[in-house]
Design an enzyme around this catalytic site. Structure first.
Site, PDB file in Angstrom:
ATOM      1  N   VAL A 151       0.873  -1.179   0.000  1.00  0.00           N
ATOM      2  CA  VAL A 151       0.000   0.000   0.000  1.00  0.00           C
ATOM      3  C   VAL A 151       0.910   1.229   0.000  1.00  0.00           C
ATOM      4  O   VAL A 151       1.728   1.400   0.913  1.00  0.00           O
ATOM      5  CB  VAL A 151      -0.924   0.045   1.245  1.00  0.00           C
ATOM      6  CG1 VAL A 151      -1.803   1.293   1.196  1.00  0.00           C
ATOM      7  CG2 VAL A 151      -1.792  -1.200   1.326  1.00  0.00           C
ATOM      8  N   GLU A 152       0.793   2.068  -1.043  1.00  0.00           N
ATOM      9  CA  GLU A 152       1.585   3.295  -1.101  1.00  0.00           C
ATOM     10  C   GLU A 152       0.795   4.398  -0.406  1.00  0.00           C
ATOM     11  O   GLU A 152      -0.389   4.585  -0.687  1.00  0.00           O
ATOM     12  CB  GLU A 152       1.858   3.676  -2.557  1.00  0.00           C
ATOM     13  CG  GLU A 152       2.789   2.684  -3.245  1.00  0.00           C
ATOM     14  CD  GLU A 152       2.921   2.932  -4.740  1.00  0.00           C
ATOM     15  OE1 GLU A 152       4.034   2.880  -5.238  1.00  0.00           O
ATOM     16  OE2 GLU A 152       1.897   3.163  -5.416  1.00  0.00           O
ATOM     17  N   ILE A 153       1.485   5.110   0.489  1.00  0.00           N
ATOM     18  CA  ILE A 153       0.821   6.194   1.229  1.00  0.00           C
ATOM     19  C   ILE A 153       1.443   7.522   0.812  1.00  0.00           C
ATOM     20  O   ILE A 153       2.669   7.670   0.832  1.00  0.00           O
ATOM     21  CB  ILE A 153       0.973   5.990   2.752  1.00  0.00           C
ATOM     22  CG1 ILE A 153       0.283   4.671   3.157  1.00  0.00           C
ATOM     23  CG2 ILE A 153       0.374   7.160   3.527  1.00  0.00           C
ATOM     24  CD1 ILE A 153       0.578   4.248   4.573  1.00  0.00           C
TER      25      ILE A 153
END
Ligand SMILES: NC(=O)c1ccc[n+]([C@@H]2O[C@H](COP(=O)([O-])OP(=O)(O)OC[C@H]3O[C@@H](n4cnc5c(N)ncnc54)[C@H](O)[C@@H]3O)[C@@H](O)[C@H]2O)c1
Length: 309
Positions: A151-153
């Site tokens: 998951v890229e934040i």
């Protein structure tokens, strides 16, 4: 503290995101434009969770608890009123996202964190017409969202470090692998890397260097086999930086550097040959081949995730 999660948009990504949280003990509300869409989503969720049971990721009892943790609510106001975290997963149309955020301004709890699963819009653009930039992040999941860990934040310049930390922690808690972008960059990290590789793959195909099957095997049995455990930066260290310096100097100038989609893709799109969704793309897909391939893909991802643990 985040307890109640609402996912807006119950399509390909929204259902996977809902499963990711529900299987880890969170209460989730899935929202969509009407009950019919939500009914379809409920069926997909049930099938995806059944596979987790079949593959012994979940016990029957845990699966029932997870399924019961998801409520399907078509009324947006009801869906978000108690949410601590709202994840937007509606189609990639900026006006639709702006319109939804406008409604959220009126409906959400003042303290709720809002996240978008956008694949392409910079967070500054998403927030152009909104007042809650300080509580906004991009949380970019990968399809199938309940199986792929990354998951890229991405934070807005107004988002507090505390919110980024809270979001990162909840991702870790549900077993995801969060990465944080230190600055805004279109395509984020993973899709930039993937697009660079695919540009070269389609260029090799166009040049007739190898068949599509062999180009795919060159990745799945080669670099892709390693990449599940060793990233490209570490691979440079393992191979020796002097070796990689020579590789770059000898090969980099030969690589394809076009700025548009590969002609092979654009020509097929013009002929409405879109891949599995139309039964033909680079490869042909007949009858139950698509559903069988998706099932095989999901099983492989579940087994790889188990091995990586
Ligand atoms: N599909 C992927 O591989 C992928 C991967 C990462 C990120 N994304 C991003 O995730 C988002 C969703 O993509 P998807 O593939 O799940 O799309 P999708 O078309 O499968 O699902 C979107 C859902 O949102 C619903 N919707 C539309 N407007 C709505 C509204 N105002 N309120 C509530 N629901 C609404 C639609 O009815 C649909 O069910 C997009 O921003 C996309 O770029 C997609």
């Amino acid at each position: 503290m985040i307890r109640n999660i609402t996912v807006i948009g119950s399509g390909v990504m929204g259902t996977g995101i809902a499963i990711s949280f529900a299987t880890k003990g969170y209460d989730v509300i899935l929202n969509d434009l009407n009950d019919e869409l939500l009914h379809k989503a409920e069926k997909r969720v049930a099938a995806d969770v059944a596979l987790l049971v079949e593959e012994e990721v979940l016990l029957e009892k845990e699966a029932d608890t997870s399924l019961n943790a998801i409520r399907y609510v078509a009324n947006l106001s009801q869906a978000v009123q108690e949410a601590d975290l709202i994840i937007e997963a509606i189609p990639e149309v900026i006006e639709w996202k702006w319109d939804l955020y406008k409604q959220l301004e009126e409906m959400k709890q003042p303290t709720a964190i809002v996240a978008s699963n956008t694949s392409t819009f910079p967070i500054s653009r998403l927030m152009e017409k909104c007042t809650f930039a300080d509580q906004m992040v991009i949380m970019h999941f990968f399809n199938p969202a309940h199986l792929v860990p990354l998951v890229e934040i991405i934070k807005h310049e107004q988002t507090s470090d505390a919110i980024v930390e809270e979001v990162r922690n909840i991702m870790k808690e549900i077993g995801k692998a969060p990465v944080i972008l230190q600055k805004e960059k279109s395509g984020f990290i993973a899709n930039r890397l993937q697009t660079a590789l695919m540009r070269e793959a389609f260029s090799l195909l166009a040049e007739g260097v190898a068949t599509a099957e062999d180009i795919d095997t060159a990745i799945t049995a080669g670099p892709g086999f390693r990449w599940a455990f060793t990233g490209p930066i570490e691979i440079a260290d393992f191979g020796g930086l002097d070796t990689w310096e020579r590789v770059f100097n000898n090969v980099a100038s030969e690589l394809n550097d076009t700025k548009e989609a590969p002609a092979i893709i654009s020509d097929l799109v013009a002929m409405k040959k879109l891949g599995v969704k139309t039964g033909e793309g680079i490869f042909q897909y007949e009858g139950e081949m698509v559903s069988n391939k998706l099932l095989e893909r999901d099983r492989s991802f579940i087994r790889l995730a188990r091995m990586k643990k």
